[in-house]
Design an enzyme around this catalytic site. Structure first.
Site: not given
Length: 624
Positions: A2, A50-52, A76, A101, A363-364
């Protein structure tokens, strides 16, 4: 993940800043497009967009207040072991009203106080307000995966996920000259510095306590063992252990209530992450990008090889120079501080296209810094050896100086690298590290700037490289503190979150980092192999073609861009009138760069012009 921002005004009621909080939320909206909220109490205000991802219901929205009404959090990031911690709290009598969380994180803080940070496996920037003590607690994760910037002038403390959300509070936008010089050296501004006076980046592994007109910054985490790096564990035992740690790390990062996938570049690191994730998730979504006009930068064949082996649902985005060029201004407009890592454009467009399919991507990132994967790591390793090769290389500077050099072809890039190696051998360990980490020499910068560097610049630079010594692990340790959070992780966070895509980095689980720095340098690199431990750990899983591939960066064709399609915008942005009015740079030096760019030996002119262009574009947006 977020966006967060907030203020603690020591003198005025927070109602004075209601409009600024609302504006700050809107400026962060691309980070969190699902919903937003604001909490205020007396002198403090917290805002969140928010990014849910975990528990997408309304009850998990932020700012989130505990059941007593005393504590409120904005957060965030991701808390990967929240289910285990929730179970422990329930055994102590805690009752939860959501599956998020966030609620576990807040209650863990209530239960343990500041030591709760040691129990969290994840990435985060967060703030918790106590409305009885009227105190504010702000923290950033161990390795700086998630960003946090703050402003402090003695009267008020303002924080945010991004600098742009601090600006509505009416701060003075005075450029910090020493930070600007760091930018021209490194192409980014390292924490704790920022482009503005009184604006700082909270260092990774640190927290801030704000109370009664005072702020106190404290370090709670440091990578352990890097000075010793003497493990009793054998190399074979280490390969098995790191593989087990990575398996657990990837598994933790597959928890999601929204669609998930992996970035698959075709390199070693993303191939490992994809291989481990595919064991846990059937029909794993994987995504890669190639450059149709520039085969030198294209690795999609390698990515397809991995996708076929592990039977993933693979999507390839074939990008032309025009695609990248058309996306350029979106990237430049989103940057709120000068940041000249040109691969940002490629990361941004990959994130934008990936978001059409999933909300979370693994991602790596981080493996190169941790496992010695960069060309400069091999160069440092060779430089530490007392060899006849170094004797001849040290004395070949005259030859490589006469050869054409650029980053845009294999031969000219090798020539560029050979010259830098030759010059680096003549320097001390610390000076060599700085030289090989920089994109511009201090001699060039002294000519470019109209004013001399201050003593603070030298002090800041020396602080950044103070840990460098003859131990190879000191190189990796300094990369983990300087390059990783301020360039690589910052780039991925900004470019992915600008499209509402959450990127998780399993290579940087703190259990892995802690273990790797107990191992000696020769477990990670030798004369024949970089990422030695990592390659050997997965040699029976990955195809030989992937294991033997040289490092290939996710870059864009910067030189041809600046010489062709970007040339008109470059000239209009770096015009003599604006440069002279700023009074920062000698315009004659910029003219020399333009002339060199169009000549037969462009050398580093494209990189230097890009750095100037990004800075001036930022100035036109934020200072005019």
């Amino acid at each position: 993940m977020c966006g967060i921002c907030g203020i603690y005004d020591f003198q005025n009621p927070v109602t004075k800043w209601n409009d600024a909080l609302a504006r700050g939320v809107q400026l962060l909206k691309r980070r969190g497009p699902n919903c937003d909220g604001i909490y205020t109490h007396n002198h403090a205000g917290l805002a969140h967009t928010r990014l849910a991802v975990i528990d997408t219901s309304e009850i998990a929205n932020q700012p989130f207040t505990d059941k007593t009404g005393r504590y409120t959090i904005v957060y965030n990031g991701e808390f990967y072991n929240y289910k285990e911690q929730r179970k422990k709290l329930e055994e102590k009598g805690y009752v939860f009203r959501s599956q998020s969380d966030t609620e576990v994180l807040l209650n863990l803080f209530i239960e343990l106080g500041i030591s709760f940070l040691n129990e969290v496996n994840g990435c985060f920037s967060l703030a918790v307000y106590d409305n009885i003590e009227e105190s504010l607690f702000v923290a950033r994760d161990r390795l700086g995966i998630k960003p946090l910037v703050y402003y402090y002038d003695g009267n008020k403390f303002i924080f945010s996920s991004e600098l742009k959300a601090i600006l509505p509070f009416g701060i003075n936008k005075n450029i910090d000259q020493d930070s600007l010089r760091l930018y021209f050296c490194l192409n980014y501004i390292p924490a704790p510095h920022s482009i503005f006076h009184n604006v700082y980046k909270l260092l990774p592994g640190h927290y801030i306590k704000v109370k009664k007109e005072k702020i106190e910054t404290i370090r709670y985490y440091n990578i352990p063992g890097y000075e010793l790096s003497k493990s009793d564990i054998s190399f074979d035992e280490a390969t098995q252990h790191i593989r087990n740690l990575l398996e657990e790390s990837v598994k933790r990062r597959l928890v999601s209530d929204v669609p998930l996938g992996t970035f698959l570049s075709g390199g070693l690191d993303s191939s490992i992450v994809t291989a481990l994730a595919s064991n846990q998730l059937r029909g794993l979504n994987t995504f890669s990008a190639g450059f149709s006009d520039d085969p030198f930068y294209d690795e999609t064949d390698s990515a397809k090889l991995i996708a076929e082996k592990f039977q993933t649902n693979h999507t390839v985005f074939s990008l032309s120079r025009k695609d990248l060029f058309d996306h350029l201004t979106d990237v430049l407009d989103y940057l709120d501080e000068p940041f000249a890592d040109s691969s940002s454009v490629a990361v941004s467009i990959l994130s934008k296209l990936t978001k059409n399919h999933v909300t979370v991507a693994l991602s790596g990132d981080g493996a190169d810094e941790l496992h010695a994967g960069y060309n400069k790591h091999y160069a440092h390793y060779r430089a530490l050896q007392n060899s006849s090769f170094n004797f001849f290389a040290r004395n070949s500077e005259w030859f490589w100086s006469s050869m054409p050099k650029s980053r845009n072809s294999k031969i000219s890039n090798k020539s560029r690298q050979a010259l830098r190696y030759s010059k680096g051998l003549r320097l001390t360990d610390k000076e060599r590290y700085w030289y090989w980490s920089s994109f511009a020499s201090e001699n060039y910068i002294d000519k470019l700037f109209t004013q001399n560097a201050s003593p603070d610049f030298t002090l800041n630079r020396n602080t950044l490289i103070e840990n460098i010594n003859k131990d190879f692990n000191s190189i990796l340790y300094t990369d983990m503190l300087m390059v990783l959070p301020n360039d690589m992780l910052h780039k991925v966070d900004m470019m992915s979150m600008s499209h509402g895509l959450e990127v998780r980095v399993p290579m940087l689980d703190h259990t892995i980092v802690d273990f790797m720095f107990t191992l000696p340098g020769d477990y990670k690199i030798d004369s024949n192999q970089r990422k030695k431990l990592l390659r050997n750990s997965f040699k029976n899983i990955l195809p030989r073609e992937i294991l033997s591939k040289p490092k290939h960066g996710f870059e864009i064709p910067l030189l041809p861009w600046l010489k062709t399609g970007l040339q008109p915008l470059l000239k209009s942005t770096l015009n003599k009138s604006d440069i002279s009015n700023m009074g920062l740079f000698n315009y004659k030096e910029i003219e020399k760069l333009n002339h060199k760019l169009l000549g037969v030996n462009p050398s580093e002119s494209a990189t230097h012009l890009w750095t100037l262009f990004v800075f001036q574009y930022w100035c036109n947006k934020y200072l005019h």
